[in-house]
Design a protein around this motif. Sequence first.
Motif, PDB file in Angstrom:
ATOM      1  N   PHE A  54     -12.688 -10.643 -15.495  1.00  0.00           N
ATOM      2  CA  PHE A  54     -11.381 -10.219 -16.653  1.00  0.00           C
ATOM      3  C   PHE A  54     -11.706  -8.841 -16.994  1.00  0.00           C
ATOM      4  O   PHE A  54     -11.514  -8.384 -18.746  1.00  0.00           O
ATOM      5  CB  PHE A  54     -12.502 -11.202 -18.314  1.00  0.00           C
ATOM      6  CG  PHE A  54     -12.268 -12.599 -18.337  1.00  0.00           C
ATOM      7  CD1 PHE A  54     -11.059 -12.894 -18.250  1.00  0.00           C
ATOM      8  CD2 PHE A  54     -13.288 -13.505 -17.750  1.00  0.00           C
ATOM      9  CE1 PHE A  54     -10.806 -14.827 -17.768  1.00  0.00           C
ATOM     10  CE2 PHE A  54     -12.975 -14.619 -17.509  1.00  0.00           C
ATOM     11  CZ  PHE A  54     -11.972 -15.294 -17.128  1.00  0.00           C
ATOM     12  N   ASP A  78     -10.351 -19.484 -18.858  1.00  0.00           N
ATOM     13  CA  ASP A  78     -10.337 -18.677 -19.162  1.00  0.00           C
ATOM     14  C   ASP A  78     -11.438 -17.728 -19.889  1.00  0.00           C
ATOM     15  O   ASP A  78     -13.127 -18.672 -20.157  1.00  0.00           O
ATOM     16  CB  ASP A  78      -8.553 -18.200 -20.479  1.00  0.00           C
ATOM     17  CG  ASP A  78      -9.159 -19.090 -21.555  1.00  0.00           C
ATOM     18  OD1 ASP A  78     -10.514 -19.376 -21.779  1.00  0.00           O
ATOM     19  OD2 ASP A  78      -8.617 -19.380 -22.598  1.00  0.00           O
ATOM     20  N   ASN A  99     -12.586  -6.084 -27.120  1.00  0.00           N
ATOM     21  CA  ASN A  99     -12.132  -6.873 -26.259  1.00  0.00           C
ATOM     22  C   ASN A  99     -12.878  -6.047 -24.643  1.00  0.00           C
ATOM     23  O   ASN A  99     -12.414  -6.778 -23.465  1.00  0.00           O
ATOM     24  CB  ASN A  99     -10.751  -5.840 -26.014  1.00  0.00           C
ATOM     25  CG  ASN A  99      -9.354  -6.746 -26.938  1.00  0.00           C
ATOM     26  OD1 ASN A  99      -9.596  -7.731 -27.220  1.00  0.00           O
ATOM     27  ND2 ASN A  99      -8.452  -5.602 -27.231  1.00  0.00           N
ATOM     28  N   LYS A 344      -9.382 -14.281 -31.173  1.00  0.00           N
ATOM     29  CA  LYS A 344      -8.037 -13.714 -30.527  1.00  0.00           C
ATOM     30  C   LYS A 344      -7.427 -13.660 -31.464  1.00  0.00           C
ATOM     31  O   LYS A 344      -6.426 -12.708 -30.761  1.00  0.00           O
ATOM     32  CB  LYS A 344      -7.548 -14.919 -28.930  1.00  0.00           C
ATOM     33  CG  LYS A 344      -8.423 -14.821 -27.675  1.00  0.00           C
ATOM     34  CD  LYS A 344      -7.627 -15.606 -26.967  1.00  0.00           C
ATOM     35  CE  LYS A 344      -8.428 -15.597 -25.600  1.00  0.00           C
ATOM     36  NZ  LYS A 344      -7.330 -16.901 -24.775  1.00  0.00           N
ATOM     37  N   ASP A 406      -4.438 -11.494 -29.168  1.00  0.00           N
ATOM     38  CA  ASP A 406      -4.876 -10.858 -28.118  1.00  0.00           C
ATOM     39  C   ASP A 406      -5.185 -12.357 -26.876  1.00  0.00           C
ATOM     40  O   ASP A 406      -5.948 -13.101 -26.911  1.00  0.00           O
ATOM     41  CB  ASP A 406      -6.127 -10.369 -27.990  1.00  0.00           C
ATOM     42  CG  ASP A 406      -6.030  -8.804 -28.746  1.00  0.00           C
ATOM     43  OD1 ASP A 406      -4.835  -8.676 -29.215  1.00  0.00           O
ATOM     44  OD2 ASP A 406      -6.746  -8.266 -29.025  1.00  0.00           O
ATOM     45  N   THR A 408      -4.496 -12.730 -23.850  1.00  0.00           N
ATOM     46  CA  THR A 408      -5.996 -11.782 -22.683  1.00  0.00           C
ATOM     47  C   THR A 408      -6.181 -10.450 -23.271  1.00  0.00           C
ATOM     48  O   THR A 408      -5.200  -9.858 -23.394  1.00  0.00           O
ATOM     49  CB  THR A 408      -5.364 -12.144 -21.208  1.00  0.00           C
ATOM     50  OG1 THR A 408      -4.304 -11.417 -20.845  1.00  0.00           O
ATOM     51  CG2 THR A 408      -4.804 -13.577 -21.650  1.00  0.00           C
ATOM     52  N   ASP A 411      -3.165  -8.584 -22.979  1.00  0.00           N
ATOM     53  CA  ASP A 411      -1.819  -9.304 -23.278  1.00  0.00           C
ATOM     54  C   ASP A 411      -2.188  -9.268 -24.605  1.00  0.00           C
ATOM     55  O   ASP A 411      -2.860  -9.829 -25.142  1.00  0.00           O
ATOM     56  CB  ASP A 411      -0.945 -10.222 -22.710  1.00  0.00           C
ATOM     57  CG  ASP A 411      -0.566 -10.522 -20.690  1.00  0.00           C
ATOM     58  OD1 ASP A 411      -0.005  -9.759 -20.903  1.00  0.00           O
ATOM     59  OD2 ASP A 411      -2.006 -10.429 -20.476  1.00  0.00           O
TER      60      ASP A 411
END
Length: 854
Positions: A54, A78, A99, A344, A406, A408, A411
């Motif tokens: 990640f 995830d 992040n 997220k 967010d 990911t 992304d």
Amino acid sequence: MTKAAIKTVDRTGLKHRSLTGLCFFMLISLNGLAQKDNQKQPLEHILQLLEERFEITFTYIDENVEGITLIAPPAGFDLESSLQYLQENTDLLFQQLDNRFVAISKPVSAVWEICGFVRDSETGEAITGAAIMSTREMTVSDDKGYFKISNLSQGDSVIIRFLGYEITGMQVSELVDVPCKAVYLTQNITALQEVVVSNYITEGINKRTDGSFDINTATVGILPGLTDPDVLYTIQALPGIQSINETVSDINVRGGTNDQNLVLWDGIRMYLSGHFFGLISAFNPYLTEKVALIKNGTTAFLGDGVSSTIDIRPEDQLTTGFSGGAGVNLINGDAFARIPLSEKAAIHVSGRRSIADALETPTYDQYFERAFIDTEVTGFASGTDTVVTVDENFYFYDMSFKFLYDITPKDKLRLSFLNVFNDIEYQENELINNVAESRTSGLEQHNLATGINYRRLWNDKLSTQAQLYLSWYELSAINCDIPNNQRLIQENEVLDTGLKLSASLDLHRNISLSGGYQFFEVGISNLEDINNPTFRRSIKNVLRTQAVFAESNYSSASGATNIRMGIRGNIWQKFGKVIIEPRLTISQKFHDYFSLEVLGEMKSQTTTQIIDFQTDFLGVEKRRWVLSNDDDIPVIESKQLSAGIHYNKNDLLLTIEGYVKQVEGITSSSQGFQNQFQFLRAPGSYEASGIDFLINKKFDRFNSWLSYSLTDNTFQFDEFIPPSFPNNLEINHTLTIGTSYQNRHLHVSAGLNWHTGRPFTEPDEENSIVDNNINYEFPNSTRLRDYLRVDLSARYNFTLTRDVKAQLGASLWNLFNRKNIVNAYYRMNRNSQPDLVEQFSLGVTPNFMFRIDF
């Protein structure tokens, strides 16, 4: 590794070890030898795998994870699911700070509080505004670098970060042992390469290597005359930028008109930038992350705006907790909030509204008189005085919404919305033949902007971005003329929609390439409808533009040399026309304290604002947007070149910059003539050249600056007689002097603004009337008297509770109440003689504000 050290991972050979382990696992699985208990792995190994998968970093102390084994999270999980799985299967807490970082700690057994001072590792100076984050709390350092953070356990870690510095992680135990320990941050050389001068004029304003300015609204220092950090007033503190009529809706950059500025909000073009019809910025500063101002050397990613680009960027980062604020001054009240929806996703909302309909203040009265003097609202635009009473109702508001998701770590999806609105209604009551007559007139101004943006980081070298956007603007007015029993409706509407695709690639540590494609369609309509006599005219034009752009960036390893070269091609199939626009920025540091800057660009734009009659739209907002037709309204094209040198040492900054700018394709109706050329429409050009100088010195808690601009600005209209004469916006000499003082709680600022008067045209002394018209002298041959204004501001910060901070502020605009003339012209009176009309700036105007942030 010591007990209190942050765990870091050496990824050398990690990929090889992962592949070897995977092959071994597949082998034993095929032989049926795998048993559930044998699949348990040390937690440290699992964390290494997740860090690579990640692209994150775990922070923890060794003893918290030693000896823990468990089955790794399924490969299909995830990041959020993986962290939840680990937390459920261990006695540890996993908290994603941002992040990049995930903090691991044991459940709180005792609540601790720590404090410290954040300092620069080289200079030892305090760092203001550094973010200090734990798994549950966040705070920022004050002007002394001091911070305090609570609700911690001994096993917690904290992250300290600040723009331009390496991110630092520490254990709570390290900060507990030494009360209020100094924490030293190391400068990030890569980030600092982008900045030539930090704290330019005041704290929070930085000049970058590409010649642009970044204004951080959260940290910008107090400026004279302002209680709140107004986005568009702040940029007027920079050399070469001013408003010739003392508004934010008429900003003149190096001799250009306001419509030659490209104003962006979150990448979306705005056609309305002011409240109170130009006296207040339409952009709420409290959810604005930064404002970028580009006077020259514009990136090839941007078109339009032949004079400047003002790029307003709202906050774009997720926050871990709820925060917000609210405030009120003598003009408006506002509130904002950052609301996390999950780890997220979050939403940011803000709103602001005028308070005059609830509370009329002396500040409102001054603003109202300044905004509506010599207009139909006050009954003087037509030169008549037959109105018995005028009852007005005025208000404005703006609201914004931003959804941040967010998807990911690679992304990011953003959805933005902004709504800006101004409204004035007034009721005229007159006696006509001894009969009371009443009519309501009014004007509305509206700009709605929305867009969706998707960014993808493919790897550490390649990123892409896609944006869809819409901007809708409407100006509408109803003007009722009681004596003539006439009603006039006027409308001006703009619809701007577009798509923008871009990609950036880092070829080398020092070289990057970027480029993209943009398509946008602009439709503009203008309507006039009169009931007596019956007349209706509606004109609508649509223009589609395609653009391709590319640029390269080079930065030397030391950061001393920075070069950006770009090119943009604009294509208009409707005109069968292509314009190629090269762009260039060069910055070179030498002798440690000096830097040389060379900027150049060619730009074009297809929208402009014109004035048909000074009484249009009640005389309040006379300008209407129109589209180029490549005929009597040409595509505007500009060329600009500038060079400057900067000296920065021991808190002393000296800068000097010279420029020359040529702009072709303007129309006379876009320049606001109020002399012999008022009703003529002809194509023309102007050339502006000048020098901008600044000296800025900081000592202890004081900061002082002096800026001076010398400008020459000349029109060229071949169809006029004479064809060449001074520009309506020419201000030959401009001087600004300011000083500020600040400590932990108190910020005070004072400033003086002086400039020579703008040009205007007087009637001929010997023969002022010819054929019942005013006979003027040589255009713009007379100057208004010099403009002079002194402003004061003060702001006091204090704490209401542990979580609620407050501010009190006060300001005085035009302290000595000087009657500055910002415009003058002549019109015919009832005796067919010329009368001088003078428009004045704001008189002495106090303002007060109170804010809370939580």
